[in-house]
Structures are given as structure tokens and as C-alpha cells.
Design an enzyme around this catalytic site. Structure first.
Site, mmCIF file in Angstrom:
data_model
loop_
_atom_site.group_PDB
_atom_site.id
_atom_site.type_symbol
_atom_site.label_atom_id
_atom_site.label_comp_id
_atom_site.label_asym_id
_atom_site.label_seq_id
_atom_site.Cartn_x
_atom_site.Cartn_y
_atom_site.Cartn_z
ATOM 1 N N HIS A 97 -88.681 61.474 14.878
ATOM 2 C CA HIS A 97 -88.978 60.094 15.281
ATOM 3 C C HIS A 97 -88.076 59.046 14.653
ATOM 4 O O HIS A 97 -87.498 58.221 15.368
ATOM 5 C CB HIS A 97 -90.442 59.777 14.977
ATOM 6 C CG HIS A 97 -90.910 58.461 15.520
ATOM 7 N ND1 HIS A 97 -90.795 58.128 16.845
ATOM 8 C CD2 HIS A 97 -91.521 57.402 14.908
ATOM 9 C CE1 HIS A 97 -91.304 56.917 17.043
ATOM 10 N NE2 HIS A 97 -91.746 56.456 15.877
ATOM 11 N N ASP A 133 -85.382 65.735 17.062
ATOM 12 C CA ASP A 133 -85.505 65.125 18.391
ATOM 13 C C ASP A 133 -84.280 65.474 19.233
ATOM 14 O O ASP A 133 -83.148 65.144 18.856
ATOM 15 C CB ASP A 133 -85.607 63.605 18.270
ATOM 16 C CG ASP A 133 -86.788 63.159 17.419
ATOM 17 O OD1 ASP A 133 -87.218 63.923 16.530
ATOM 18 O OD2 ASP A 133 -87.270 62.032 17.642
ATOM 19 N N ASP A 165 -90.041 64.628 21.423
ATOM 20 C CA ASP A 165 -88.988 63.817 22.033
ATOM 21 C C ASP A 165 -87.900 64.719 22.610
ATOM 22 O O ASP A 165 -86.721 64.608 22.271
ATOM 23 C CB ASP A 165 -88.408 62.806 21.037
ATOM 24 C CG ASP A 165 -89.254 61.541 20.945
ATOM 25 O OD1 ASP A 165 -90.353 61.503 21.554
ATOM 26 O OD2 ASP A 165 -88.837 60.591 20.259
ATOM 27 N N ASN A 200 -93.499 60.485 21.162
ATOM 28 C CA ASN A 200 -93.826 59.228 21.828
ATOM 29 C C ASN A 200 -93.130 59.095 23.175
ATOM 30 O O ASN A 200 -93.656 58.471 24.102
ATOM 31 C CB ASN A 200 -93.492 58.039 20.924
ATOM 32 C CG ASN A 200 -92.029 57.944 20.566
ATOM 33 O OD1 ASN A 200 -91.456 58.888 20.008
ATOM 34 N ND2 ASN A 200 -91.405 56.813 20.867
ATOM 35 N N HIS A 201 -91.959 59.718 23.332
ATOM 36 C CA HIS A 201 -91.268 59.609 24.613
ATOM 37 C C HIS A 201 -91.943 60.436 25.701
ATOM 38 O O HIS A 201 -91.961 60.016 26.874
ATOM 39 C CB HIS A 201 -89.794 59.989 24.457
ATOM 40 C CG HIS A 201 -88.988 58.894 23.847
ATOM 41 N ND1 HIS A 201 -88.262 57.983 24.595
ATOM 42 C CD2 HIS A 201 -88.825 58.520 22.558
ATOM 43 C CE1 HIS A 201 -87.676 57.115 23.786
ATOM 44 N NE2 HIS A 201 -87.997 57.430 22.540
ATOM 45 N N HIS A 214 -83.798 64.707 22.755
ATOM 46 C CA HIS A 214 -83.461 63.580 23.636
ATOM 47 C C HIS A 214 -82.442 63.943 24.719
ATOM 48 O O HIS A 214 -81.430 63.253 24.906
ATOM 49 C CB HIS A 214 -82.955 62.394 22.824
ATOM 50 C CG HIS A 214 -84.055 61.568 22.215
ATOM 51 N ND1 HIS A 214 -85.080 61.025 22.957
ATOM 52 C CD2 HIS A 214 -84.297 61.218 20.923
ATOM 53 C CE1 HIS A 214 -85.901 60.361 22.155
ATOM 54 N NE2 HIS A 214 -85.461 60.472 20.914
#
Length: 220
Positions: free
Chosen positions: A181, A17, A46, A72-73, A19
Site C-alpha cells: 500500500h 503491489d 493491488d 484498496n484498488h 499494479h
């Protein structure tokens, strides 16, 4: 799901991820001598939220060397900007609480446009042929049988049952699966599922691994 044949001209890498931590990503790519003309980079999703460079990270989905699944983001952003309840306080607040405030600075219109462009290139799952084996990628949690992907979209984005239980039951129908995740101190195997999200935003550690290295011990 999108399938990928073997990379006959270069190497394949998988990254956790991101981010919004663009500098961390490029630092990792530089460290392995990533060849943008020959190598491929697969992401567990993500790309966005929490980090200031989220818009630039989302644009990676449009690069010819970059292949992400959606996380999910991305779906929180989708629900807030593109979904049936777009613009509602419920969806907007859920996104902002989970790190979507970068879009306020970048501009909601620009974030929406980039999301519209990026999401078609971010399926729920990918499968790569690596050294004669099949490697799957989803964001959060694979189904018990890889052939059941179509019935488990929520788990693909949000699931944590396997890691919470320490479930080492192998996923059927695939040699190995990589997920993100759930932040782990260091990458770990549970059965044939490999967890590699080491918390780029919270810990400053972004895990990048070459696919053939990951698969070298699978089934041996």
C-alpha cells in the site's frame, strides 16, 4: 481471513503491489526459479490499476499457486462495477482517477466478470505457517492485535497511521505481518510489520521475498 499450513513440498514467496506490471512479476519469478507445481506466491493485494496488464494480473487470483489479499484498488473496482452504487459517477470517477482506465480498453464487462471471479479468492487477510512461526498478510495496515482483524476492515485496505508515525509497536497475537500500500524506497520493518511496496508502477521495482528469509530474524 484464510489460514495456510506450511509448504512441505516447496517454497513460499511474498510480493508487493503489482499494479498491472505482469512482466515485472514474471521476471522476478524467473529470477528465483519459481516452481509453479511446488512453490506458492502470496500477494499483498493491488493487483490492478495504473498498469496496462491489470486484467491479466487480476486473473492470477484464479491460479492454484497464487494467493492474494484484496487491496484498496480491488475495492475501488468493486464499488464501481459491483457495489450498491455501481455505475454511479461518484464510484466510477473515484476508480478512474486512481488508475482504473485500463478497464475501458479491456472492456468494462470483461473487467466486471473477472472481478466477480477473483474477489472470492481474495480475503482481507491471510496467515501462513513459516518455520514454526505465524506470518500475517494484509494490504495496508494491521490492527494493534491480530485477533481484532474483523473490526478493522477499512484500515486493512487504506490505513497508513503506523508508517506515518514511524510506530514500531509490535502487533500482538502474531509473529510478523507483511503489508504493501505505502511505497517505500526499500523494504523496511516497523516493529514486527514489514513494508515491501517499492512502487512497481512508478519506480519499476517490484519486491519479491522468500517467506523463510523474511522470518529468519523474527523472534531470534
Amino acid at each position: 481471513m484464510q489460514r495456510h499450513g506450511p509448504n512441505e513440498h516447496g517454497r513460499d514467496f511474498i510480493v508487493g503491489d503489482i499494479h498491472g506490471q505482469l512482466a515485472l512479476l514474471y521476471g522476478q519469478l524467473e529470477a528465483v526459479g519459481f516452481d509453479y507445481q511446488r512453490d506458492r506466491l502470496f500477494s499483498v493485494g493491488d493487483l490492478i490499476d495504473r498498469g496496462a496488464d491489470s486484467l491479466q494480473c487480476l486473473s492470477l487470483a484464479l491460479e492454484p499457486w497464487f494467493f492474494a489479499v484484496r487491496g484498496n484498488h480491488e475495492m475501488l473496482a468493486h464499488d464501481a462495477l459491483l457495489g450498491e452504487e455501481r455505475g454511479s459517477l461518484k464510484t466510477r470517477d473515484a476508480w478512474m482517477i486512481n488508475g482504473g482506465t485500463w478497464a475501458l480498453e479491456a472492456g468494462l464487462d470483461e473487467a466486471q466478470t473477472m472481478l466477480q471471479q477473483a474477489l472470492p479468492s481474495m480475503p482481507y487477510a491471510r496467515e501462513i505457517s513459516v518455520a514454526g512461526k505465524r506470518l500475517g498478510i494484509v494490504h495496508a495496515e494491521p490492527p494493534k492485535d491480530w485477533n481484532d482483524l474483523a473490526t478493522t476492515s477499512q484500515d486493512l485496505l487504506w490505513g497508513r497511521t503506523r508508517i506515518r508515525r514511524g510506530d514500531e509497536t509490535p502487533v500482538r497475537g502474531i509473529d510478523a505481518v507483511v503489508v504493501g500500500h505505502t511505497i517505500v524506497e526499500r523494504p523496511i520493518w516497523l516493529g514486527n510489520v514489514y513494508y515491501l511496496d517499492t512502487g512497481a508502477f512508478t519506480t519499476g521495482r517490484l519486491t519479491l521475498i522468500e517467506a523463510c528469509t523474511l522470518m529468519s530474524g523474527v523472534g531470534s
